[in-house]
Enzyme design. Structure first.
Site, short mmCIF file in Angstrom:
data_model
loop_
_atom_site.label_atom_id
_atom_site.label_comp_id
_atom_site.label_asym_id
_atom_site.label_seq_id
_atom_site.Cartn_x
_atom_site.Cartn_y
_atom_site.Cartn_z
N LYS A 402 0.81 -1.22 0.00
CA LYS A 402 0.00 0.00 0.00
C LYS A 402 0.84 1.26 0.00
O LYS A 402 0.44 2.31 -0.51
CB LYS A 402 -0.97 -0.04 1.17
CG LYS A 402 -1.99 -1.17 1.04
CD LYS A 402 -2.90 -1.24 2.23
CE LYS A 402 -3.93 -2.37 2.07
NZ LYS A 402 -3.33 -3.69 1.96
N GLY A 451 -10.87 -5.79 6.17
CA GLY A 451 -11.10 -5.24 7.49
C GLY A 451 -10.07 -5.66 8.51
O GLY A 451 -10.10 -5.22 9.66
N GLU A 486 -2.10 6.64 8.29
CA GLU A 486 -2.98 7.38 7.39
C GLU A 486 -3.92 8.25 8.22
O GLU A 486 -4.40 7.85 9.28
CB GLU A 486 -3.77 6.40 6.53
CG GLU A 486 -4.59 7.02 5.43
CD GLU A 486 -5.24 5.95 4.58
OE1 GLU A 486 -4.60 5.51 3.61
OE2 GLU A 486 -6.37 5.53 4.90
N TYR A 488 -7.21 9.80 9.54
CA TYR A 488 -8.56 9.25 9.64
C TYR A 488 -9.56 10.30 9.19
O TYR A 488 -9.71 11.35 9.80
CB TYR A 488 -8.84 8.82 11.07
CG TYR A 488 -10.23 8.25 11.27
CD1 TYR A 488 -10.63 7.10 10.60
CD2 TYR A 488 -11.13 8.87 12.14
CE1 TYR A 488 -11.89 6.58 10.78
CE2 TYR A 488 -12.41 8.35 12.32
CZ TYR A 488 -12.78 7.20 11.64
OH TYR A 488 -14.04 6.68 11.83
N GLU A 561 -9.68 0.85 -4.37
CA GLU A 561 -10.57 1.37 -3.34
C GLU A 561 -10.33 2.85 -3.10
O GLU A 561 -9.17 3.30 -3.09
CB GLU A 561 -10.40 0.57 -2.05
CG GLU A 561 -10.69 -0.92 -2.22
CD GLU A 561 -10.84 -1.64 -0.90
OE1 GLU A 561 -10.81 -0.98 0.16
OE2 GLU A 561 -11.00 -2.87 -0.92
N GLU A 575 -6.37 2.22 -1.54
CA GLU A 575 -5.50 1.07 -1.75
C GLU A 575 -5.99 0.30 -2.97
O GLU A 575 -7.07 0.55 -3.49
CB GLU A 575 -5.51 0.14 -0.53
CG GLU A 575 -6.87 -0.46 -0.22
CD GLU A 575 -6.89 -1.23 1.08
OE1 GLU A 575 -5.98 -1.02 1.90
OE2 GLU A 575 -7.81 -2.03 1.27
N ARG A 579 -6.22 -8.73 -6.31
CA ARG A 579 -6.84 -10.06 -6.23
C ARG A 579 -8.35 -9.92 -6.41
O ARG A 579 -8.87 -8.82 -6.55
CB ARG A 579 -6.55 -10.68 -4.86
CG ARG A 579 -7.00 -9.76 -3.71
CD ARG A 579 -7.02 -10.45 -2.37
NE ARG A 579 -7.22 -9.55 -1.27
CZ ARG A 579 -8.38 -9.06 -0.87
NH1 ARG A 579 -9.49 -9.38 -1.54
NH2 ARG A 579 -8.47 -8.25 0.17
N VAL A 582 -14.24 -10.48 -1.93
CA VAL A 582 -15.43 -11.19 -1.47
C VAL A 582 -16.68 -10.68 -2.18
O VAL A 582 -17.54 -11.46 -2.60
CB VAL A 582 -15.59 -11.02 0.07
CG1 VAL A 582 -16.95 -11.53 0.52
CG2 VAL A 582 -14.47 -11.76 0.79
#
Length: 861
Positions: A402, A451, A486, A488, A561, A575, A579, A582
């Site tokens: 990242k 997560g 990072e 928030y 994302e 990020e 891959r 889900v």
């Protein structure tokens, strides 16, 4: 046997007392035109390891090398006069048979010999205890063994080792016994590989003497005459006429091996590995190894079978009877890779690779978690001639890390969230950077996802503890503990864009997903569009996703994302997941593109230039998790994983509903993995219709024996705020604050058939004493320290209050600290006015505990 041993020991003592030979004697006997190498390398710094000082000074005074081995290059005294690299134990240096300097010398010699295509001949013995240098000396052999493997495997050059002396144990034992080394022993050599100092003195010689061990399969390639004790074998046979005797001399072995002749029992040496170009591996997928578990494995198997691809599925011990395993056809294969934890099974890359090679697969699909974003693993797969169904290694290293991904985005002028923009390893330096960014901040695992490996830090007082926690959790879940910082963003929507890119350079961004309904940074509901993202920012997201994919030469399915900062009305790159994800089925339903099938097509080299992308209705996915909600003594809510055995399970089949599940009747849901047991995806003409359809469907799902979040999912989908679509990622915590929690908890327990934990005051009493039990509230893994390097939370004799952390229980990759106050939610089990002394700790670190198991015993003070 004892009398025979005593006689042989006498012979060995007498013969060895007649001649003392040194490394120089070996050089003089076997080599001409000797050229020393790396004589300037000194054994360990005597300032750091004072135990070496006398040995080093003594060696220098005797003009001996102050190091455990001597290295060089010379011509071997045989007819061929072959030039070889040479390693000889410096037995007279009684400080380290194989110290750190020795390792460096051997490695550098192997590199030089590889460059010149020279074989290597070694004479290895123990000269003393390497423990003066500490445990680090043992780790030096790992580096040496790796270099030996590469030397033999990649260059097809032999390494011949002659073991000699009274002890070939300790660190150098792994050198002598390396499976690609051709090992011979001098007659009369003692071979207790643990080192004589820790071997029982009454151990019979038949178990440690090279002559007797010659007949043990796999112990060596052969026995050779002792070059400095010519009468030894005759005298040994005088004691035991049946003792095996050598048939060759050192010169015979070297000449034979270097001329290409091998002993019958020599291990197979792997020839130089074939180098595979990327284009060599891009071919139709016929047989694929699926490196996944749970719902992911179930989905991948289904699509592979639809594509007429044979499947090899690897599963850990707890997963061998999984729903995914039951999907396999007769032509498919199920292979157990053992172990319970991810480290023991799915993260064991070499086991997975060995299975792939033995099963003859042409491709490997890495699934969603575990090693799916590990570039080293992808490289190892491809180096073995197996196509890794994923992006090139360079793309993974750039975007899977990242920190590198953020820098790439900055270069492409894609806006990013303020942060460290680099890996942070030192907690003190990281704390300074955190102050510069400004609290609140996020600590994020470089290889995190789903997560996991992310923690919100509110202020400097909690930074250090959380910094270490994220590292530990990331290592456990992803095999890498690197983190970065990072800023928030306080009010945001979580937006992600799905892309496909083929080997011909064709890129398609299939659409976006909104994953803003989250709890503890874990997605709960995912949908095929965002109710708040304006078109101008949607265009930025779509364009940036394509730019990033093209910049890094991406191949396959990936997701970029973004954070949609509601206050600033801006999007930031967050990020890239290199891959499958889900929630990919949400995009499959609305785009009309079978993403997993396209992964197989792209891996086969097919083009997606003509891929038709639709904008078809609306889709929502709900993640069903095995978890329960507990209301703690202070009124806060705790989501606790709830593994266990499923007694009843029904998923009705219905048009427009996709079911991906790892749960079924009689299945045991393990505490070792994440809590998701099913994905339910619905498709309808619009958002409200999709929500109604999903509420209705979930109401007809039955899962008993474990608690699930189905009642919570139905609550979300029916909520007025959710329906209006105006919320941020704090939506779910806010919903819970305005929800009748007792009713929700009752609904969860009722739907599962559970009546609560069953821990009350009566269950913790110990008859005849004032002591109280502390029982496990659920099935989990027990940890008594925050991290391996930190002290235990409690020890016997400690006095604690109700707020003191006793341990952590990890279930399904979620760590929950446990204190006595946590048991007082349904009544005062432990008196809040008292303190307690720990009188017993009943579990060990890393042990699995089941609900109701005894963890501790405490007594009121």
């Amino acid at each position: 046997m004892a009398y025979n041993d005593l006689q042989i020991q006498r012979v060995l003592r007498e013969v060895k007392a007649t001649t003392k030979f040194t490394y120089q004697d070996i050089i003089d006997r076997y080599f001409t035109n000797w050229e020393s190498r790396y004589d300037d390398l000194l054994s360990s710094d005597p300032c750091s390891f004072p135990g070496f000082r006398l040995s080093i000074e003594g060696a220098l005074n005797k003009e001996l090398p102050p190091c455990g081995v001597v290295t060089g290059i010379g011509e071997f005294n045989t007819e061929s006069k072959a030039r070889v690299g040479v390693v000889i134990s410096n037995v007279q240096f009684q400080a380290g048979a194989f110290d750190m300097a020795s390792a460096e010398k051997v490695i550098r010699l192997l590199v030089e010999c590889a460059e010149q295509s020279l074989p290597v001949v070694c004479f290895i013995s123990s000269g003393g205890m390497q423990t003066k240098e500490g445990a680090g000396a043992l780790f030096s052999m790992a580096a040496v063994n790796d270099r030996i493997t590469r030397f033999v495997r990649d260059h097809d050059l032999p390494v011949i080792v002659f073991g000699f002396g009274d002890c070939t144990g300790g660190a150098q034992a792994s050198f002598v016994t390396h499976p690609l080394v051709q090992t011979y022993y001098f007659s009369g050599t003692s071979m207790p590989f643990a080192g004589q100092i820790v071997v029982s003195s009454n151990l019979p010689l038949k178990s440690i003497l090279s002559n007797y061990l010659l007949t043990t399969p796999g112990s060596m390639q052969g026995l050779v005459e002792h070059p400095f004790y010519p009468k030894l074998d005759e005298q040994l046979r005088g004691v035991d006429p049946t003792i095996p005797a050598p048939q060759e001399a050192v010169e015979d072995v070297v000449e034979r091996v270097l001329s290409g002749g091998l002993a019958q029992q020599r291990p197979i040496v792997v020839a130089q590995r074939e180098v595979f170009a990327p284009e060599d591996l891009i071919k139709p997928v016929k047989k694929v190894l699926i490196h996944a578990r749970g719902c992911t494995a179930a989905k991948l198997i289904r699509i592979a079978q639809q594509q007429q691809i044979d499947v090899v599925l690897v599963q850990s011990d707890p997963d061998m009877e999984s729903m995914a395993a039951e999907q396999l056809r007769p032509q498919d294969t199920l292979v157990c890779i053992g172990g319970n934890t991810p480290d023991e099974s799915y993260l064991n890359a070499m086991s997975v690779l060995n299975v792939a090679q033995m099963q003859g697969v042409d491709s490997l699909h890495p699934g969603i978690g575990f090693l799916s974003e590990n570039s080293d693993f992808a490289d190892m797969v491809r180096n073995r001639g197996i196509n890794f169904i994923g992006p090139p290694v360079q793309s993974m290293e750039t975007m899977g890390n990242k920190s590198n991904a953020i820098n790439t985005s900055i270069r492409l002028k894609v806006p990013v969230v303020p942060g460290s923009h680099g890996i942070m390893t030192d907690v003190e330096k990281a704390a300074v950077v955190a102050e510069q960014i400004g609290y609140r901040i996020l600590i994020k695992a470089v290889h995190g996802g789903g997560g996991k490996g992310i923690q919100l830090v509110n202020g400097p007082e909690e930074f250090e503890q959380l910094f270490y926690r994220v590292g530990v959790e990331a290592r456990s879940a992803f095999g890498n503990g690197d983190v970065y910082l990072e800023k928030y963003v306080t009010s945001l929507r979580h937006i992600e864009a799905q892309l496909l890119r083929d080997t011909h350079g064709n890129t398609h961004v299939l659409g976006i997903r909104d994953c803003s309904v989250q709890r503890d940074k874990q997605k709960v509901i995912e949908e095929s569009g965002s109710t708040m993202l304006p078109k101008k920012l949607l265009d930025t997201v779509m364009r940036s996703t394509a730019d990033i994919a093209n910049e890094v030469g991406y191949v396959g399915a990936g997701t970029v994302e973004f954070i949609y900062d509601l206050k600033s009305d801006a999007v930031y790159f967050m990020e890239m997941n290199t891959r499958l994800q889900v929630e990919h089925p949400v995009t499959e339903w609305t785009s009309g593109v079978n993403i997993v099938a396209e992964q197989f097509r792209i891996a086969s080299g097919e083009s997606i230039a003509d891929l038709e992308i639709k904008r078809n209705g609306y889709s929502i996915e709900a993640r069903i998790n095995a978890e329960r909600i507990l209301q703690q003594a202070d009124g806060t809510l705790a989501f606790r994983p709830h593994p266990g055995e499923v007694t009843e399970c029904v998923f009705p089949e219905e048009e427009g509903v996709e079911i991906i599940t790892t749960v079924g009747p009689g299945k045991f849901i393990s505490p070792y993995y994440d809590s998701m047991v099913a994905q339910i995806i619905v498709h309808a003409k619009n958002r409200n219709a999709a929500a109604d359809k999903l509420i209705d469907y979930l109401g007809r799902v039955t899962i008993s024996g474990i608690c699930t979040n189905i009642p919570l999912l139905r609550l979300i989908l029916a909520d007025d705020v959710f329906r209006k679509g105006k919320y941020d990622t704090d939506y779910l915590p806010q919903l819970l604050q305005r929800t009748d929690i007792e009713t929700l908890i009752a609904d969860i327990d009722a739907s599962s058939g559970s009546a609560g934990s069953g821990i009350d005051r009566e269950s913790v009493l110990i008859d005849g004493t004032d002591e109280l039990k502390v029982l496990a509230p659920a099935t989990a893994i027990f940890y008594n320290t925050p991290s391996p390097s930190e002290p235990e939370y409690v020890s016997v004799g400690d006095v604690i209050d109700l707020n003191h952390t006793l341990c952590q229980l990890e279930a399904m990759k979620i760590f929950n600290p446990i204190a006595l106050k946590d048991f007082n939610a349904d009544g005062e089990i432990y008196d809040s006015a008292k303190r307690y002394r720990v009188t017993r700790v009943n579990m060990s670190n890393g042990q699995q505990v089941n609900e109701g198991d005894l963890l501790f015993v405490v007594a009121p003070v």
